[in-house]
Design a protein around this motif. Structure first.
Motif, PDB file in Angstrom:
ATOM      1  N   PHE A  43     -12.970  32.615 104.140  1.00  0.00           N
ATOM      2  CA  PHE A  43     -11.893  31.830 103.548  1.00  0.00           C
ATOM      3  C   PHE A  43     -10.664  32.718 103.417  1.00  0.00           C
ATOM      4  O   PHE A  43     -10.761  33.947 103.338  1.00  0.00           O
ATOM      5  CB  PHE A  43     -12.293  31.308 102.169  1.00  0.00           C
ATOM      6  N   TYR A  44      -9.507  32.072 103.359  1.00  0.00           N
ATOM      7  CA  TYR A  44      -8.271  32.810 103.118  1.00  0.00           C
ATOM      8  C   TYR A  44      -7.433  32.069 102.088  1.00  0.00           C
ATOM      9  O   TYR A  44      -7.557  30.851 101.882  1.00  0.00           O
ATOM     10  CB  TYR A  44      -7.471  32.998 104.414  1.00  0.00           C
ATOM     11  N   VAL A  45      -6.575  32.819 101.414  1.00  0.00           N
ATOM     12  CA  VAL A  45      -5.605  32.253 100.480  1.00  0.00           C
ATOM     13  C   VAL A  45      -4.312  33.030 100.675  1.00  0.00           C
ATOM     14  O   VAL A  45      -4.330  34.257 100.824  1.00  0.00           O
ATOM     15  CB  VAL A  45      -6.099  32.329  99.022  1.00  0.00           C
ATOM     16  N   ALA A  46      -3.190  32.312 100.722  1.00  0.00           N
ATOM     17  CA  ALA A  46      -1.892  32.960 100.927  1.00  0.00           C
ATOM     18  C   ALA A  46      -0.840  32.268 100.075  1.00  0.00           C
ATOM     19  O   ALA A  46      -0.763  31.034 100.065  1.00  0.00           O
ATOM     20  CB  ALA A  46      -1.495  32.910 102.398  1.00  0.00           C
ATOM     21  N   ASP A  47      -0.060  33.052  99.350  1.00  0.00           N
ATOM     22  CA  ASP A  47       1.090  32.535  98.618  1.00  0.00           C
ATOM     23  C   ASP A  47       2.323  32.795  99.461  1.00  0.00           C
ATOM     24  O   ASP A  47       2.632  33.960  99.784  1.00  0.00           O
ATOM     25  CB  ASP A  47       1.214  33.216  97.262  1.00  0.00           C
ATOM     26  N   VAL A  48       3.025  31.726  99.825  1.00  0.00           N
ATOM     27  CA  VAL A  48       4.112  31.865 100.793  1.00  0.00           C
ATOM     28  C   VAL A  48       5.366  31.149 100.327  1.00  0.00           C
ATOM     29  O   VAL A  48       5.331  30.274  99.459  1.00  0.00           O
ATOM     30  CB  VAL A  48       3.687  31.289 102.168  1.00  0.00           C
ATOM     31  N   GLU A  49       6.494  31.536 100.940  1.00  0.00           N
ATOM     32  CA  GLU A  49       7.723  30.757 100.861  1.00  0.00           C
ATOM     33  C   GLU A  49       7.819  29.975 102.154  1.00  0.00           C
ATOM     34  O   GLU A  49       7.806  30.563 103.257  1.00  0.00           O
ATOM     35  CB  GLU A  49       8.929  31.676 100.690  1.00  0.00           C
ATOM     36  N   MET A  50       7.878  28.667 102.043  1.00  0.00           N
ATOM     37  CA  MET A  50       7.736  27.836 103.236  1.00  0.00           C
ATOM     38  C   MET A  50       8.658  26.624 103.177  1.00  0.00           C
ATOM     39  O   MET A  50       8.720  25.919 102.167  1.00  0.00           O
ATOM     40  CB  MET A  50       6.278  27.370 103.366  1.00  0.00           C
ATOM     41  N   GLU A  51       9.397  26.394 104.227  1.00  0.00           N
ATOM     42  CA  GLU A  51      10.177  25.175 104.373  1.00  0.00           C
ATOM     43  C   GLU A  51       9.273  24.117 104.981  1.00  0.00           C
ATOM     44  O   GLU A  51       8.665  24.327 106.034  1.00  0.00           O
ATOM     45  CB  GLU A  51      11.398  25.421 105.252  1.00  0.00           C
ATOM     46  N   PHE A  52       9.178  22.994 104.285  1.00  0.00           N
ATOM     47  CA  PHE A  52       8.205  21.962 104.635  1.00  0.00           C
ATOM     48  C   PHE A  52       8.884  20.613 104.446  1.00  0.00           C
ATOM     49  O   PHE A  52       9.538  20.380 103.418  1.00  0.00           O
ATOM     50  CB  PHE A  52       6.983  22.111 103.716  1.00  0.00           C
ATOM     51  N   SER A  53       8.742  19.742 105.406  1.00  0.00           N
ATOM     52  CA  SER A  53       9.445  18.464 105.356  1.00  0.00           C
ATOM     53  C   SER A  53       8.874  17.502 104.315  1.00  0.00           C
ATOM     54  O   SER A  53       9.533  16.549 103.903  1.00  0.00           O
ATOM     55  CB  SER A  53       9.400  17.789 106.736  1.00  0.00           C
ATOM     56  N   GLU A  54       7.656  17.768 103.861  1.00  0.00           N
ATOM     57  CA  GLU A  54       7.014  16.862 102.910  1.00  0.00           C
ATOM     58  C   GLU A  54       7.434  17.187 101.470  1.00  0.00           C
ATOM     59  O   GLU A  54       7.988  18.245 101.183  1.00  0.00           O
ATOM     60  CB  GLU A  54       5.493  16.946 103.041  1.00  0.00           C
ATOM     61  N   SER A  55       7.121  16.257 100.556  1.00  0.00           N
ATOM     62  CA  SER A  55       7.478  16.413  99.147  1.00  0.00           C
ATOM     63  C   SER A  55       6.755  17.595  98.523  1.00  0.00           C
ATOM     64  O   SER A  55       5.618  17.934  98.900  1.00  0.00           O
ATOM     65  CB  SER A  55       7.119  15.121  98.393  1.00  0.00           C
ATOM     66  N   HIS A  56       7.423  18.203  97.523  1.00  0.00           N
ATOM     67  CA  HIS A  56       6.866  19.375  96.852  1.00  0.00           C
ATOM     68  C   HIS A  56       6.057  18.998  95.612  1.00  0.00           C
ATOM     69  O   HIS A  56       5.780  19.829  94.754  1.00  0.00           O
ATOM     70  CB  HIS A  56       8.010  20.325  96.467  1.00  0.00           C
ATOM     71  N   ASP A  57       5.642  17.742  95.502  1.00  0.00           N
ATOM     72  CA  ASP A  57       4.904  17.301  94.313  1.00  0.00           C
ATOM     73  C   ASP A  57       3.540  16.710  94.666  1.00  0.00           C
ATOM     74  O   ASP A  57       2.995  15.898  93.935  1.00  0.00           O
ATOM     75  CB  ASP A  57       5.716  16.281  93.516  1.00  0.00           C
TER      76      ASP A  57
END
Length: 375
Positions: A43-57
């Motif tokens: 398994f992996y886990v990553a905390d990232v800064e990401m531009e994503f077209s979907e809602s942030h909620d």
């Protein structure tokens, strides 16, 4: 024990609680069993800064033939946590996997319009599904990952550990203050061990659905589940069952020895249940229940002088019990199944000790003496 500087220190205490994680030194020293299995996947886990077209909620999950990727919004603009597993062809030691391989896998598997601008932290790890056969040995206890570990499916590890700790903490505090008999500590194992057993079974099944290698699960995961998931989860009855499972507020201790059922036969809610959520004057009932003590709730139709009882309750046991008068709102009568006045005694963890149509203090006195062991 050794402190941060390496100096040794001897601590003398009445009880020892091992909250020291999956590789618990306390568990090993006490020779607790820790049976189960190791999941054959990374398994992996990553905390990232990401531009994503979907809602942030919202949470987003994509499924592959033998893997999954989940995106969890975090506090802060464009901050996300990504969790997933690596498929069979990437099976190597944890320290042989670099972040570049993980990001390439995320992109190829999700096929989503996303742009990962930076990585704050990532880790690759193996998952175990194991638990002890008891949470207590004499004056020693285990809690959290020291007592049970499981797959990350459902995201239930933190909640479970917090519940373990609070369940034990309020009971131990009562014993140390002399407000309860030491036998109450036996109920920690009685209540939390069955939960650990259920938790491992639930998370194992969820993992098999999300990333198991069985061909049937793979077929369901990639072709059957995705088009049905949004439709199924739109039903209130499904959400009402799913949310308590994932959040763990649906856990009950109805069969526990601290749950007194003598007066709850005619009620929809039972002793051992978590107090249902409802509003009082536009605010959560839980806003009134933050003190780490027992809470006596009087659900009143306004015909009695219930506030006089507050003085009686708190004059005798102010440090142990507080008292709240709650009107019989329509939501309350619907939840509990009665429009008549009644009492509810909540434990410090807000699970119900007893429900009684009798609104005198006799049930409270009996419960504290005979069930808790308060003298």
């Amino acid at each position: 024990v050794k402190n941060a500087s390496g100096d040794s220190q001897t601590i003398t205490a009445k009880y020892l609680v091992g909250c020291d994680g999956a590789k618990s030194a306390v568990r090993h020293a006490l020779d607790f069993t820790f049976e189960g299995n190791t999941i054959d996947a990374l398994f992996y886990v990553a905390d990232v800064e990401m531009e994503f077209s979907e809602s942030h909620d919202a949470i987003y999950v994509t499924f592959g033939a033998d893997s999954f990727v989940a995106f969890f919004p975090m506090q802060g603009e464009n901050k996300w946590r990504i969790i997933g597993n690596l498929p069979e062809e990437m099976k190597r030691d944890e320290n042989e996997i670099d972040y570049g391989e993980i990001e390439n896998k995320i992109r190829s598997e999700t096929q989503l319009p996303l742009h990962i601008k930076g990585v704050k932290w990532f880790s690759v790890y193996r998952v175990h599904s194991r638990r002890v056969d008891k949470f207590r040995d004499g004056r020693c206890f285990l809690a959290g990952d020291a007592a049970h570990i499981h797959t990350p499916a459902g995201g239930q590890g933190m909640n479970t550990g917090i519940q373990d700790a609070y369940n034990l903490a309020w009971k131990m505090a009562c014993v140390l203050r002399g407000d309860a008999a030491e036998q109450i500590l036996d109920t920690y194992n009685e209540e939390r061990l069955p939960n650990a057993e259920r938790l491992l079974g639930t998370t194992d099944r969820m993992f098999n659905l999300a990333a198991g290698s069985d061909w049937l699960f793979g077929l369901i995961r990639t072709t059957v589940f995705p088009p049905l998931a949004k439709y199924i989860l739109s039903f209130d009855v499904v959400k009402e069952r799913f949310f308590p499972l994932i959040s763990q507020i649906g856990i009950n201790y109805r069969d526990g020895s601290l749950s007194e059922h003598a007066g709850d036969r005619e009620f929809a809610v039972k002793a051992g249940d978590r107090l249902p959520y409802f509003l009082v004057d536009g605010k959560s009932i839980y806003d009134k229940l933050r003190e780490p003590k027992f809470h006596l709730l009087t659900f009143s139709d306004g015909t009695s002088d219930d506030h006089t009882m507050t003085g009686e309750v708190e004059s005798a046991n102010a440090h142990l019990v507080d008292h709240h008068v709650v009107p019989l709102y329509p939501q309350v009568t619907e939840l509990f199944g009665t429009d008549q006045p009644f009492h509810v005694l909540l434990r410090p963890d807000n699970y119900i000790g007893f429900i009684s149509p009798e609104t005198s203090l006799s049930r409270l006195k009996i419960y504290l003496k005979e069930v808790i062991g308060h003298s």
